[in-house]
Design an enzyme around this catalytic site. Structure first.
Site, short mmCIF file in Angstrom:
data_model
loop_
_atom_site.label_atom_id
_atom_site.label_comp_id
_atom_site.label_asym_id
_atom_site.label_seq_id
_atom_site.Cartn_x
_atom_site.Cartn_y
_atom_site.Cartn_z
N THR A 1 -6.64 0.38 13.36
CA THR A 1 -6.86 -1.06 13.18
C THR A 1 -5.75 -1.89 13.84
OG1 THR A 1 -5.83 -0.89 11.03
CG2 THR A 1 -8.22 -0.93 11.05
N LYS B 1 11.34 1.82 4.26
CA LYS B 1 11.59 0.50 4.84
C LYS B 1 13.04 0.08 4.59
CE LYS B 1 6.73 -0.72 4.35
NZ LYS B 1 5.72 -1.19 3.38
N1 HSE Z 1 1.27 0.77 1.98
C1 HSE Z 1 2.09 -0.32 2.41
C2 HSE Z 1 2.11 -1.38 1.34
C3 HSE Z 1 1.62 -0.96 3.69
O1 HSE Z 1 1.40 -1.25 0.33
O2 HSE Z 1 2.85 -2.32 1.50
C4 HSE Z 1 2.18 -0.37 4.92
O3 HSE Z 1 3.55 -0.47 5.02
#
Ligand code: HSE
Length: 432
Positions: free
Chosen positions: A13, A206
């Protein structure tokens, strides 16, 4: 160079949206850049079908193998949007090894292979950008890298996972976690394996990218405390709101110290009680936010959508634009050199703590719990026991005054070893 040639690996996507936007905004981008951003190659298992659906001309090379494309395609800039780890790493190293610029939105790749990528980019002088890897469409990485260049980032507190934030904020509206997770999956931002979201691992990767960007050091996933939201119940949310004036968010935190040559950090991802008036409490549903604390500019809050095709493609396109501009200007690459990043002990982090226990309603049970806290020097700020129902276990909620995490953890272990206390419990730090 009046054309910057681009190869895109992965037409999922985000990849499809990236290629679509590159083509739809071709004229606008050309005018701003002074050069055309031309897609010259794509790689995907279904490359032929996707290229046809996108209306790509026959001159665009189609590859089924993205590594093959990274090794051979005649492109100036490679975009990696595959997901996963092994193949993206091979694609990245092949492209960087050829001295080609690389844009990726893959947090897992960066969190696990930061030193390898940095070293490969430095060796060949290639450029690397990854704005889409953290907080999707929020341009937070470039802000951290450039906008505070004359300032000092002291720390960050972020809501970096949309799925857990969606579950917690739907919980405030009375929706059960399982139902909220189904909604998040239907909306398309939960990971394929949602345990990755729920356990805090997605946010931790992250956080690792953010730490690397600010300090140039590698915060290896697994080297710091990561606690998910699995133990947080509707009772915790209602008690927090009604009795403490707080709500729960999964907060990823970093505090920086040390000199720039010998950086050190305190890091954790944990469900956290946040006062209702705190900016992070206003972040609901799938939104992400990052509160950045700096020495000179003070506190700044970045807010927006952290996932999805549009937000991520927006970040990828910004990276493509910036790297293309650098390539055209023949600017030298400024890849941060990897350094050792020391982690401070989480035991010294001071905050108030919340503890929900399931306790057998019998004489002396509360006294023993209070005694365990007192023995570690942790002072109770508030305590509440739900109305007991004849011999059953009852919920006991405790909020403590600020204390070092190490002492609270020792008290928690003492409490959980008491015969009247069930191992089912919830512990959270409290933000002020
Ligand atoms: N799974 C992640 C979230 C999105 O729920 O923020 C991708 O980084």
């Amino acid at each position: 160079m009046s054309v910057v040639k681009i190869a895109v690996a992965g037409l999922g996507t985000v990849g499809l949206e990236t290629v679509r936007l590159l083509r739809a905004r071709r004229e606008e981008l050309k005018e701003r850049l002074g050069a055309e951003l031309r897609v010259v190659a794509v790689a995907d298992r279904d490359a032929a079908r996707e290229a046809k659906a996108l209306g790509l001309p026959a001159s665009v090379a189609r590859y089924r193998d993205p590594v093959e494309m990274a090794k051979r395609a005649d492109a100036d800039l490679f975009v990696e949007l595959l997901g996963g780890l092994d193949t993206p790493l091979r694609v990245a190293l092949a492209a960087l090894g050829r001295g080609k610029a690389l844009v990726t939105a893959n947090k897992r790749l960066l969190a696990h292979a930061w030193p390898q990528l940095s070293a490969a980019a430095r060796k060949s002088g290639a450029r690397l950008a990854f704005e889409g890897s953290v907080a999707g469409g929020i341009p937070v990485l470039r802000a951290l890298e450039l906008s505070f260049a004359g300032d000092r980032v002291l720390g960050v507190d972020g809501i970096l996972n949309g799925t857990t934030n969606y579950i917690l904020s739907r919980g405030e509206e009375g929706i059960a976690p399982a139902e909220a997770l189904r909604e998040a999956q239907a909306l398309g931002f939960a990971e394929k394996d949602p345990s990755f979201d729920l356990s805090g691992q997605d946010a931790a990767q992250k956080l690792s990218v953010l730490a690397g960007l600010v300090t140039g050091g590698w915060l290896k996933p697994g080297s710091f405390a990561v606690i998910g939201i699995e133990s947080v119940t509707a009772r915790d949310l209602s008690f927090a709101r009604e009795r403490l004036g707080m709500t729960v968010r999964l907060v990823a935190s970093l505090r920086f110290s040390g000199a720039s040559k010998t950086p050190s950090a305190e890091a954790c991802v944990a469900p956290t009680l946040v006062p209702l008036g705190h900016p992070l409490a206003a972040v609901r549903r799938q939104y992400n936010a990052l509160l950045v604390r700096t020495a000179s500019a003070g506190d700044l809050m970045f807010y927006g959508k952290g996932a999805g095709a549009g937000p991520t493609a927006s970040a990828v396109l910004a990276d493509v634009f910036v790297l293309a501009r650098d390539i055209r200007g023949a600017l030298p690459s400024t890849t941060i050199s990897p350094r050792k990043l020391a982690l401070s002990s989480p035991d010294n982090a001071i905050s108030g703590f919340y503890l929900r226990l399931e306790v057998l309603d019998r004489p002396g049970a509360l006294a023993r719990i209070a005694d365990a806290l007192a023995r570690e020097g942790v002072s109770i700020a508030a305590i509440h026991q739900d109305q007991a129902a004849n011999g059953r276990s009852v919920s006991v909620m405790i909020a403590t005054h600020p204390s070092p995490r190490g002492l609270f953890e020792r008290a928690r272990k003492r409490i959980l070893s008491l015969s009247a206390v069930s191992s089912r419990h919830c512990a959270m730090r409290m933000m002020t």
